[in-house]
Design a protein around this motif. Structure first.
Motif, PDB file in Angstrom:
ATOM      1  N   TRP A   1       0.829  -1.207   0.000  1.00 18.72           N
ATOM      2  CA  TRP A   1       0.000   0.000   0.000  1.00 18.72           C
ATOM      3  C   TRP A   1       0.863   1.257   0.000  1.00 18.72           C
ATOM      4  O   TRP A   1       0.599   2.209  -0.742  1.00 18.72           O
ATOM      5  CB  TRP A   1      -0.912  -0.018   1.225  1.00 18.72           C
ATOM      6  CG  TRP A   1      -1.706   1.252   1.396  1.00 18.72           C
ATOM      7  CD1 TRP A   1      -2.840   1.624   0.754  1.00 18.72           C
ATOM      8  CD2 TRP A   1      -1.390   2.332   2.297  1.00 18.72           C
ATOM      9  NE1 TRP A   1      -3.264   2.851   1.176  1.00 18.72           N
ATOM     10  CE2 TRP A   1      -2.391   3.318   2.122  1.00 18.72           C
ATOM     11  CE3 TRP A   1      -0.365   2.559   3.220  1.00 18.72           C
ATOM     12  CZ2 TRP A   1      -2.394   4.501   2.842  1.00 18.72           C
ATOM     13  CZ3 TRP A   1      -0.378   3.742   3.941  1.00 18.72           C
ATOM     14  CH2 TRP A   1      -1.376   4.698   3.760  1.00 18.72           C
ATOM     15  N   GLN A   2       1.920   1.263   0.798  1.00 16.42           N
ATOM     16  CA  GLN A   2       2.788   2.425   0.889  1.00 16.42           C
ATOM     17  C   GLN A   2       3.520   2.672  -0.422  1.00 16.42           C
ATOM     18  O   GLN A   2       3.648   3.818  -0.874  1.00 16.42           O
ATOM     19  CB  GLN A   2       3.795   2.237   2.025  1.00 16.42           C
ATOM     20  CG  GLN A   2       4.617   3.493   2.339  1.00 16.42           C
ATOM     21  CD  GLN A   2       3.764   4.624   2.869  1.00 16.42           C
ATOM     22  OE1 GLN A   2       3.051   4.468   3.859  1.00 16.42           O
ATOM     23  NE2 GLN A   2       3.811   5.773   2.195  1.00 16.42           N
ATOM     24  N   LYS A   3       3.993   1.613  -1.055  1.00 21.47           N
ATOM     25  CA  LYS A   3       4.705   1.767  -2.328  1.00 21.47           C
ATOM     26  C   LYS A   3       3.771   2.282  -3.425  1.00 21.47           C
ATOM     27  O   LYS A   3       4.147   3.151  -4.224  1.00 21.47           O
ATOM     28  CB  LYS A   3       5.337   0.437  -2.740  1.00 21.47           C
ATOM     29  CG  LYS A   3       6.534   0.019  -1.896  1.00 21.47           C
ATOM     30  CD  LYS A   3       7.080  -1.326  -2.332  1.00 21.47           C
ATOM     31  CE  LYS A   3       8.257  -1.754  -1.459  1.00 21.47           C
ATOM     32  NZ  LYS A   3       9.447  -0.916  -1.676  1.00 21.47           N
ATOM     33  N   LEU A   4       2.557   1.752  -3.472  1.00 20.96           N
ATOM     34  CA  LEU A   4       1.588   2.231  -4.459  1.00 20.96           C
ATOM     35  C   LEU A   4       1.208   3.687  -4.187  1.00 20.96           C
ATOM     36  O   LEU A   4       1.060   4.489  -5.116  1.00 20.96           O
ATOM     37  CB  LEU A   4       0.344   1.348  -4.448  1.00 20.96           C
ATOM     38  CG  LEU A   4       0.513  -0.069  -5.007  1.00 20.96           C
ATOM     39  CD1 LEU A   4      -0.744  -0.896  -4.751  1.00 20.96           C
ATOM     40  CD2 LEU A   4       0.820  -0.025  -6.504  1.00 20.96           C
ATOM     41  N   ARG A   5       1.081   4.017  -2.922  1.00 19.00           N
ATOM     42  CA  ARG A   5       0.739   5.395  -2.551  1.00 19.00           C
ATOM     43  C   ARG A   5       1.865   6.350  -2.949  1.00 19.00           C
ATOM     44  O   ARG A   5       1.603   7.437  -3.494  1.00 19.00           O
ATOM     45  CB  ARG A   5       0.483   5.465  -1.053  1.00 19.00           C
ATOM     46  CG  ARG A   5       0.054   6.843  -0.572  1.00 19.00           C
ATOM     47  CD  ARG A   5      -0.162   6.847   0.932  1.00 19.00           C
ATOM     48  NE  ARG A   5      -0.559   8.167   1.399  1.00 19.00           N
ATOM     49  CZ  ARG A   5      -0.784   8.494   2.667  1.00 19.00           C
ATOM     50  NH1 ARG A   5      -0.650   7.557   3.604  1.00 19.00           N
ATOM     51  NH2 ARG A   5      -1.135   9.715   3.003  1.00 19.00           N
ATOM     52  N   ASN A   6       3.112   5.958  -2.687  1.00 17.73           N
ATOM     53  CA  ASN A   6       4.242   6.814  -3.059  1.00 17.73           C
ATOM     54  C   ASN A   6       4.325   6.982  -4.574  1.00 17.73           C
ATOM     55  O   ASN A   6       4.622   8.070  -5.076  1.00 17.73           O
ATOM     56  CB  ASN A   6       5.543   6.217  -2.538  1.00 17.73           C
ATOM     57  CG  ASN A   6       5.627   6.237  -1.025  1.00 17.73           C
ATOM     58  OD1 ASN A   6       4.893   6.974  -0.358  1.00 17.73           O
ATOM     59  ND2 ASN A   6       6.512   5.424  -0.461  1.00 17.73           N
TER      60      ASN A   6
ATOM     61  N   TYR B   1       3.129  10.467  -9.601  1.00 19.42           N
ATOM     62  CA  TYR B   1       2.364  10.730 -10.812  1.00 19.42           C
ATOM     63  C   TYR B   1       1.528  11.998 -10.675  1.00 19.42           C
ATOM     64  O   TYR B   1       1.440  12.806 -11.598  1.00 19.42           O
ATOM     65  CB  TYR B   1       1.447   9.539 -11.123  1.00 19.42           C
ATOM     66  CG  TYR B   1       2.118   8.446 -11.922  1.00 19.42           C
ATOM     67  CD1 TYR B   1       2.391   8.616 -13.275  1.00 19.42           C
ATOM     68  CD2 TYR B   1       2.474   7.245 -11.332  1.00 19.42           C
ATOM     69  CE1 TYR B   1       3.011   7.623 -14.016  1.00 19.42           C
ATOM     70  CE2 TYR B   1       3.096   6.234 -12.052  1.00 19.42           C
ATOM     71  CZ  TYR B   1       3.355   6.429 -13.402  1.00 19.42           C
ATOM     72  OH  TYR B   1       3.958   5.444 -14.130  1.00 19.42           O
ATOM     73  N   GLU B   2       0.907  12.167  -9.515  1.00 21.13           N
ATOM     74  CA  GLU B   2       0.082  13.353  -9.303  1.00 21.13           C
ATOM     75  C   GLU B   2       0.914  14.621  -9.331  1.00 21.13           C
ATOM     76  O   GLU B   2       0.452  15.681  -9.762  1.00 21.13           O
ATOM     77  CB  GLU B   2      -0.649  13.232  -7.968  1.00 21.13           C
ATOM     78  CG  GLU B   2      -1.734  12.162  -7.960  1.00 21.13           C
ATOM     79  CD  GLU B   2      -2.356  11.984  -6.594  1.00 21.13           C
ATOM     80  OE1 GLU B   2      -1.708  12.397  -5.595  1.00 21.13           O
ATOM     81  OE2 GLU B   2      -3.474  11.433  -6.517  1.00 21.13           O
ATOM     82  N   MET B   3       2.155  14.533  -8.904  1.00 22.71           N
ATOM     83  CA  MET B   3       3.050  15.684  -8.882  1.00 22.71           C
ATOM     84  C   MET B   3       3.523  16.053 -10.291  1.00 22.71           C
ATOM     85  O   MET B   3       3.638  17.216 -10.643  1.00 22.71           O
ATOM     86  CB  MET B   3       4.260  15.375  -7.996  1.00 22.71           C
ATOM     87  CG  MET B   3       5.213  16.552  -7.781  1.00 22.71           C
ATOM     88  SD  MET B   3       6.701  16.025  -6.896  1.00 22.71           S
ATOM     89  CE  MET B   3       5.996  15.011  -5.577  1.00 22.71           C
ATOM     90  N   ASP B   4       3.797  15.029 -11.139  1.00 23.48           N
ATOM     91  CA  ASP B   4       4.399  15.270 -12.446  1.00 23.48           C
ATOM     92  C   ASP B   4       3.412  15.263 -13.596  1.00 23.48           C
ATOM     93  O   ASP B   4       3.728  15.698 -14.704  1.00 23.48           O
ATOM     94  CB  ASP B   4       5.468  14.216 -12.739  1.00 23.48           C
ATOM     95  CG  ASP B   4       6.614  14.282 -11.745  1.00 23.48           C
ATOM     96  OD1 ASP B   4       6.814  15.364 -11.180  1.00 23.48           O
ATOM     97  OD2 ASP B   4       7.281  13.253 -11.534  1.00 23.48           O
ATOM     98  N   THR B   5       2.171  14.775 -13.387  1.00 24.84           N
ATOM     99  CA  THR B   5       1.194  14.718 -14.473  1.00 24.84           C
ATOM    100  C   THR B   5       0.627  16.106 -14.747  1.00 24.84           C
ATOM    101  O   THR B   5       0.202  16.793 -13.835  1.00 24.84           O
ATOM    102  CB  THR B   5       0.036  13.762 -14.103  1.00 24.84           C
ATOM    103  OG1 THR B   5       0.604  12.472 -13.845  1.00 24.84           O
ATOM    104  CG2 THR B   5      -0.962  13.652 -15.253  1.00 24.84           C
ATOM    105  N   PRO B   6       0.605  16.545 -16.030  1.00 28.03           N
ATOM    106  CA  PRO B   6       0.059  17.872 -16.359  1.00 28.03           C
ATOM    107  C   PRO B   6      -1.416  17.954 -16.017  1.00 28.03           C
ATOM    108  O   PRO B   6      -2.136  16.951 -15.996  1.00 28.03           O
ATOM    109  CB  PRO B   6       0.282  17.964 -17.880  1.00 28.03           C
ATOM    110  CG  PRO B   6       1.286  16.930 -18.208  1.00 28.03           C
ATOM    111  CD  PRO B   6       1.122  15.839 -17.194  1.00 28.03           C
TER     112      PRO B   6
END
Length: 345
Positions: free
Chosen positions: A325-330, A335-340
């Motif tokens: 869960w932690q790895k998927l969350r990280n 992705y949320e940080m880098d996705t336009p």
């Protein structure tokens, strides 16, 4: 030792010398190099005579073995190949060679049904594919997974010989985490392939812990004949890896029960290609299946689960569930940080 095997080792040693253009090879230098190779591979400490090497050179020049090696003598002293690109390892197979290999393939195919020869299946298929391709001058019809750029494969034969001959070696090794290389004596017990990578498995001198050394992190190998080889009579590879996926084994950890939900679209693949030999389907649901594994928790298990992304979910144990869960969350956070932003696309 059969004479033909002895001769083939000598031919290969001579070929290695003559393809090395960074040194000029006299007859005496060839004798020394061949003698060292025979000692390394066969434990022969008796020197090779000039007459034997001269006869080998003549045999390699002839067409008796299909070599027709363009060996010339420069300045009446130095042996080399007239064609710089020539090597006996690069000569094409003749029709007679293909016929003999085809016969050998047919013999090997007879053993594929026996449990002790189960691993011959891939070997036979590779031979069949190469023979078909060479004989018909057509593209091969079987494509095997391989990594031609993988580092360290040149050490495979030397490592294999050290196991067969029960000889210690000295390895210069640099792990991904180390800033500098480290040299140590190593006693290899077996070679392990996993995920298209090779590992040398054994122990260091005066230590009990078993190490998996990745061949692509080995920088050099040399003999350590002065150190007695530490044999391994009680442990084999099947037993050592019985409770793990991959190569990471903890001698102090017992295998545990792992329950994983597998989505419907992935269930047929997981059932036909089990993640581990202990895999069992313990429940079938409308949205998928629940499988049980009896394994140690290690990096390779986590990577296998993460490879299915949202197609798998760990139900137990809680510690593994939390790690996944932690790895998927990280990963999602990155992705949320880098996705336009959708409006800017």
């Amino acid at each position: 030792m059969p004479a033909n095997r002895n001769a083939l080792i000598r031919y290969r040693a001579i070929d290695n010398c003559l393809t090395n253009k960074f040194r000029r090879w006299t007859l005496e230098a060839l004798i020394e190099a061949v003698s060292e190779t025979l000692y390394e591979y066969e434990g022969m400490d008796k020197g090779i005579s000039r007459r034997t090497i001269q006869a080998d050179l003549q045999m390699m020049r002839s067409d008796k073995l299909g070599y027709n090696a363009p060996i010339v003598v420069l300045e009446k002293k130095y042996y080399t190949y007239e064609d710089p690109a020539y090597s006996i390892t690069q000569i094409p197979l003749t029709g007679q060679d293909l016929g003999r290999i085809s016969e050998a393939v047919e013999v090997l195919k007879q053993f594929k049904g026996f449990s002790h020869f189960g691993q011959l299946s891939g070997v036979v298929q590779k031979l069949e594919a190469h023979v078909y391709s060479a004989a018909t001058n057509q593209r091969t019809v079987i494509d095997f997974e391989r990594n031609d750029n993988l580092k360290g494969l040149a050490f495979l034969d030397s490592l294999y010989q050290s196991i067969i001959q029960k000889k210690a070696i000295r390895i210069t090794y640099q792990s991904f985490k180390a800033r500098l290389p480290n040299q140590f004596c190593f006693h290899i017990w077996w070679l392990k392939e996993f995920n298209n990578r090779w590992f040398a498995v054994g122990v260091r001198e005066h230590q009990l812990e078993v190490y998996n050394l990745a061949l692509d992190r080995i920088l050099s190998i040399e003999s350590a004949n002065e150190i007695p080889y530490r044999d391994n009579p009680d442990l084999d590879a099947d037993t050592y890896y019985h409770d793990v996926i991959g190569v990471t084994v903890s001698p102090r950890t017992r295998p545990g029960r792992v329950l994983i939900w597998v989505a419907t679209e992935h269930a047929p693949y997981v059932e036909t290609k089990p993640i581990h030999h202990s895999q069992q389907v313990i429940e079938r649901r409308m949205d998928g299946i629940v499988i049980q594994l009896t394994v140690q928790l290690n990096f390779e298990l986590e990577r296998e689960i993460l490879g299915f992304a949202d197609g798998m979910m760990v139900l137990s144990p809680p510690a593994l569930q939390k790690r996944i869960w932690q790895k998927l969350r990280n990963g999602l956070a990155k992705y949320e940080m880098d996705t336009p932003d959708e409006q800017s696309v």
